[in-house]
Write a protein that holds these residues in place. Structure first.
Motif, PDB file in Angstrom:
ATOM      1  N   THR A 117       0.795  -1.228   0.000  1.00  9.46           N
ATOM      2  CA  THR A 117       0.000   0.000   0.000  1.00  9.46           C
ATOM      3  C   THR A 117       0.832   1.284   0.000  1.00  9.46           C
ATOM      4  O   THR A 117       0.346   2.330  -0.393  1.00  9.46           O
ATOM      5  CB  THR A 117      -0.951   0.007   1.212  1.00  9.46           C
ATOM      6  N   ASP A 118       2.080   1.224   0.457  1.00 13.95           N
ATOM      7  CA  ASP A 118       2.976   2.380   0.443  1.00 13.95           C
ATOM      8  C   ASP A 118       4.400   1.856   0.588  1.00 13.95           C
ATOM      9  O   ASP A 118       4.603   0.709   0.998  1.00 13.95           O
ATOM     10  CB  ASP A 118       2.641   3.370   1.559  1.00 13.95           C
ATOM     11  N   LYS A 164      -7.125  -2.449   8.141  1.00 10.96           N
ATOM     12  CA  LYS A 164      -6.391  -3.667   7.788  1.00 10.96           C
ATOM     13  C   LYS A 164      -7.134  -4.519   6.760  1.00 10.96           C
ATOM     14  O   LYS A 164      -6.504  -5.283   6.033  1.00 10.96           O
ATOM     15  CB  LYS A 164      -6.065  -4.469   9.039  1.00 10.96           C
ATOM     16  N   VAL A 165      -8.442  -4.381   6.679  1.00  3.63           N
ATOM     17  CA  VAL A 165      -9.185  -5.095   5.632  1.00  3.63           C
ATOM     18  C   VAL A 165      -8.641  -4.679   4.267  1.00  3.63           C
ATOM     19  O   VAL A 165      -8.304  -5.519   3.424  1.00  3.63           O
ATOM     20  CB  VAL A 165     -10.703  -4.819   5.725  1.00  3.63           C
ATOM     21  N   GLU A 224      -5.283  -5.753  -0.459  1.00  6.30           N
ATOM     22  CA  GLU A 224      -4.327  -5.299  -1.477  1.00  6.30           C
ATOM     23  C   GLU A 224      -3.076  -6.163  -1.496  1.00  6.30           C
ATOM     24  O   GLU A 224      -2.433  -6.312  -2.533  1.00  6.30           O
ATOM     25  CB  GLU A 224      -3.988  -3.822  -1.267  1.00  6.30           C
ATOM     26  N   ALA A 225      -2.736  -6.733  -0.336  1.00 11.82           N
ATOM     27  CA  ALA A 225      -1.588  -7.647  -0.259  1.00 11.82           C
ATOM     28  C   ALA A 225      -1.940  -9.045  -0.766  1.00 11.82           C
ATOM     29  O   ALA A 225      -1.089  -9.921  -0.804  1.00 11.82           O
ATOM     30  CB  ALA A 225      -1.078  -7.725   1.175  1.00 11.82           C
ATOM     31  N   SER A 239      -9.144  -3.350  -2.944  1.00 13.33           N
ATOM     32  CA  SER A 239      -8.935  -2.976  -1.541  1.00 13.33           C
ATOM     33  C   SER A 239     -10.031  -3.533  -0.636  1.00 13.33           C
ATOM     34  O   SER A 239     -10.370  -2.942   0.385  1.00 13.33           O
ATOM     35  CB  SER A 239      -8.869  -1.451  -1.409  1.00 13.33           C
ATOM     36  N   GLY A 240     -10.581  -4.687  -1.012  1.00  7.02           N
ATOM     37  CA  GLY A 240     -11.603  -5.315  -0.188  1.00  7.02           C
ATOM     38  C   GLY A 240     -11.642  -6.814  -0.423  1.00  7.02           C
ATOM     39  O   GLY A 240     -10.854  -7.364  -1.198  1.00  7.02           O
ATOM     40  N   TYR A 241     -12.560  -7.472   0.267  1.00  7.98           N
ATOM     41  CA  TYR A 241     -12.755  -8.908   0.103  1.00  7.98           C
ATOM     42  C   TYR A 241     -14.144  -9.154  -0.463  1.00  7.98           C
ATOM     43  O   TYR A 241     -15.121  -8.564   0.009  1.00  7.98           O
ATOM     44  CB  TYR A 241     -12.599  -9.624   1.442  1.00  7.98           C
ATOM     45  N   ALA A 242     -14.232 -10.029  -1.476  1.00  5.96           N
ATOM     46  CA  ALA A 242     -15.519 -10.302  -2.108  1.00  5.96           C
ATOM     47  C   ALA A 242     -16.470 -11.016  -1.148  1.00  5.96           C
ATOM     48  O   ALA A 242     -17.679 -10.860  -1.236  1.00  5.96           O
ATOM     49  CB  ALA A 242     -15.314 -11.148  -3.366  1.00  5.96           C
TER      50      ALA A 242
END
Length: 203
Positions: free
Chosen positions: A81-82, A131-132, A137-138, A162-165
């Motif tokens: 993310t950075d 953290k979600v 993203e990881a 940037s999320g979970y399905a």
């Protein structure tokens, strides 16, 4: 006339150096960098530690701490993310060749992580929001949150952007079987885990 002290220009340290300084000065605190921001978590209380111990048992019993995987607490996960981002999940199931994937500053390539798990503390919003996005993203396949604030267990799978399905909530009384992708069949007793995460009442 006395000589005045000369203020030298202050050069900002990289966030990683600042995070390390904070950890050195505050033993037991967990310092993470997510989204270019420092997140500082106070030392865990007894119930938090008790919940983690209870959680480790089914993973170890399933054989995930031998062979192709390991079950580890507090291992650094490098985040995409950075440039300086990393997190330190409470618990993780990782590939056994983790040592070959050290990135820097005791943080490892997220590709080695099959599951990360957090037990919420006073800053529970970080685990349920910040953290979600970071773990998605990881591309961490499974993210489990023991939500002591709302007394439920979250299982997030299928990271997309940037999320979970898939994001399922589980309440006391339910048994939760985690995805086979972690390497073995693991079933969690929601009530037992949440109870372990609460202060014990005196008789």
């Amino acid at each position: 006339m006395s000589a005045a002290s000369v203020e030298r220009p202050h050069h900002e340290r990289p966030l990683t150096a600042e995070a390390n300084r904070l950890m050195d000065r505050n033993p037991g605190y967990r310092v993470e960098i997510i989204g270019g921001q420092l997140l500082v978590t106070p030392p865990p209380d007894g119930p938090h530690a008790r919940a983690l111990t209870k959680l480790m048992r089914p993973f170890i019993t399933a054989g995930l701490d031998d062979g192709e995987t390991e079950v580890l607490q507090g291992i650094g996960l490098r985040l995409p993310t950075d440039t300086e981002d990393y997190s330190i999940p409470d618990l993780a199931v990782v590939d056994a060749d983790l040592d070959d994937h050290l990135v820097e500053n005791n943080s490892y390539d997220p590709a080695c992580f099959r599951l990360v798990l957090e037990v919420t503390s006073s800053n529970w919003k970080n685990d349920l929001k910040t953290k979600v996005a970071a773990y998605a993203e990881a591309k961490v396949p499974v993210y489990v949150v023991v939500d002591r604030k709302h007394q439920r267990l979250h299982v997030l799978t299928d990271p997309v952007g940037s999320g979970y399905a898939t994001h399922r909530f589980h309440s006391p009384g339910q048994q939760v079987t985690l995805p086979d992708s972690i390497g073995a069949k693991v079933t969690l007793d929601v009530a037992g885990i949440l109870e372990a995460g609460q202060p014990r009442k005196a008789d």
